[in-house]
Write a protein that holds these residues in place. Structure first.
Motif, PDB file in Angstrom:
ATOM      1  N   TRP A  60      -0.701  12.332  -0.345  1.00 54.24           N
ATOM      2  CA  TRP A  60      -0.971  10.964   0.091  1.00 54.24           C
ATOM      3  C   TRP A  60      -0.525  10.769   1.535  1.00 54.24           C
ATOM      4  O   TRP A  60       0.136  11.632   2.112  1.00 54.24           O
ATOM      5  N   GLY A  64       4.430   6.844   2.583  1.00 56.90           N
ATOM      6  CA  GLY A  64       4.607   6.541   1.171  1.00 56.90           C
ATOM      7  C   GLY A  64       5.752   7.345   0.573  1.00 56.90           C
ATOM      8  O   GLY A  64       6.377   8.184   1.242  1.00 56.90           O
ATOM      9  N   SER A 176      -3.513   3.044  -4.542  1.00 63.28           N
ATOM     10  CA  SER A 176      -3.435   4.289  -3.773  1.00 63.28           C
ATOM     11  C   SER A 176      -4.542   5.273  -4.127  1.00 63.28           C
ATOM     12  O   SER A 176      -4.410   6.472  -3.899  1.00 63.28           O
ATOM     13  N   GLY A 204      -3.344   6.106  -0.369  1.00 61.47           N
ATOM     14  CA  GLY A 204      -1.905   6.167  -0.564  1.00 61.47           C
ATOM     15  C   GLY A 204      -1.281   4.795  -0.637  1.00 61.47           C
ATOM     16  O   GLY A 204      -1.915   3.768  -0.355  1.00 61.47           O
ATOM     17  N   ALA A 205       0.012   4.778  -1.032  1.00 57.36           N
ATOM     18  CA  ALA A 205       0.721   3.508  -1.169  1.00 57.36           C
ATOM     19  C   ALA A 205       0.921   2.825   0.178  1.00 57.36           C
ATOM     20  O   ALA A 205       0.825   1.592   0.273  1.00 57.36           O
ATOM     21  N   VAL A 222       2.992  -1.081  -6.171  1.00 63.81           N
ATOM     22  CA  VAL A 222       3.484   0.165  -5.595  1.00 63.81           C
ATOM     23  C   VAL A 222       4.931   0.362  -6.020  1.00 63.81           C
ATOM     24  O   VAL A 222       5.516  -0.511  -6.662  1.00 63.81           O
TER      25      VAL A 222
END
Length: 340
Positions: A60, A64, A176, A204-205, A222
């Motif tokens: 990711w 994150g 994400s 991704g977060a 998240v």
């Protein structure tokens, strides 16, 4: 406790080493002693490890939890090996691009992957032909509960506000990636709350949180530790945490259970090696990871950034992965999430 998977050298290797020492004679022993480990590695068909930089693939985007904790692992690992450790971000496919890259690498210990619950989701959702059976588990080192997050100046001041709006309107919710652990968390929270959600995927977060901060979407789910700094000093607010109790990283945020939503869901992170790795090489890496887990710098990073330290050995992690595979298969069916 970490499992003891140490292996004894084979009789053939021991005899070959003894014969080599006898052959060089006493006068040549001093000159040769420093090379014996290298020769033994060659006799067993393996090079010494690490013989070049070790790459940890984070599937990711930078910023994150997977990226940040993997960099902390890499920094600590350099204290316990002779060589450099690097982290690369290979994003896409809800983490399947990076995890596949690590799973398909040469099993010599120089490429390591970071995995999360997605490894137990890919096959169920038709994202990738990748499952827990396709990796060599090394160690789980953290877990973190999901936090329901909105922009700081959002009209949603509480979980009740969020639910009341979502029962009459559609909430745009970042995740994400389709089939990611945070997509599943968002879907599960929305299902428990009975709200309508449009799921919007990011790589991704960190990008998902940015989308909330920029007002592109209404909310996201998240990791509590991932969002803590932006809740404290940034443009985000956490409405609730899907955990049994308040978490240290978000001390002023109530649990979703206290807000009327009986749900506990989140994610975890672990590192893995490609399949078909020799037991001796695996044990070398696991020994380093055991040292990393107790490394002062790593412990300090995890504590300072609100990451909950949880350790599972290779054997424990393998069993846990199979349990996760079954759990997420059932959750996909329950939530009615369609395959891609």
């Amino acid at each position: 406790m970490p499992e003891d998977t140490s292996t004894e050298p084979t009789r053939q290797t021991v005899l070959s080493r003894r014969n080599l020492v006898k052959a060089v004679g006493t006068t040549g022993l001093v000159a040769t002693a420093g090379c014996l480990d290298s020769v033994s590695s060659q006799l067993s068909g393996q090079q010494s490890w690490p013989s070049r930089p070790v790459e940890i693939i984070s599937p990711w985007a930078a910023g994150g939890g997977a990226d940040r904790t993997s960099r902390a692992v890499a920094d600590a690992a350099e204290n316990h090996t002779e060589g450099t450790w690097n982290v690369s971000n290979q994003t896409g496919g809800s983490g399947s691009v990076g995890m596949n890259a690590a799973a398909n690498a040469k099993p010599d210990g120089h490429t390591i992957g970071c995995m999360a619950p997605e490894i137990a989701l890919f096959e169920h959702l038709g994202i990738a032909d990748l499952s827990p059976d396709d990796v060599t588990p090394l160690m789980q080192y953290t877990e973190f509960p999901a936090a329901l997050v909105v922009r700081k100046d959002s009209k949603f001041k509480s979980v009740d506000n969020w639910i009341a709006y979502g029962q009459k309107n559609t909430i745009k919710m970042a995740n994400s990636g389709f089939g990611s652990s945070w997509h599943m968390a968002a879907a599960a929270i929305a299902d428990e709350a009975g709200v309508k959600v449009e799921h919007i995927s990011y790589d991704g977060a960190a990008p998902a949180m940015t989308a909330v901060a920029n007002g592109e979407v209404d909310s996201t789910a998240v990791g509590a530790a991932e969002v803590a700094s932006q809740v404290k000093d940034g443009n985000l607010r956490a409405l609730g945490v899907a955990f049994d109790e308040k978490v240290k990283s978000l001390p002023n945020t109530p649990t979703l259970a206290n807000e009327g939503l009986d749900i506990r869901i989140g994610s975890w992170l672990a590192h893995f090696a490609p399949p078909d790795m020799t037991e001796s090489r695996k044990q070398e890496i696991v020994d380093v990871y055991n040292s990393v887990y107790e490394d002062d710098g790593f412990v300090e990073f995890m504590n300072n950034n609100g990451f909950i330290r949880v350790k599972r050995s290779p054997k424990e992690l393998q069993q846990f992965l199979q349990e996760q595979y079954e759990y997420y298969g059932n959750l996909v069916d329950k939530l009615g999430i369609s395959k891609q």
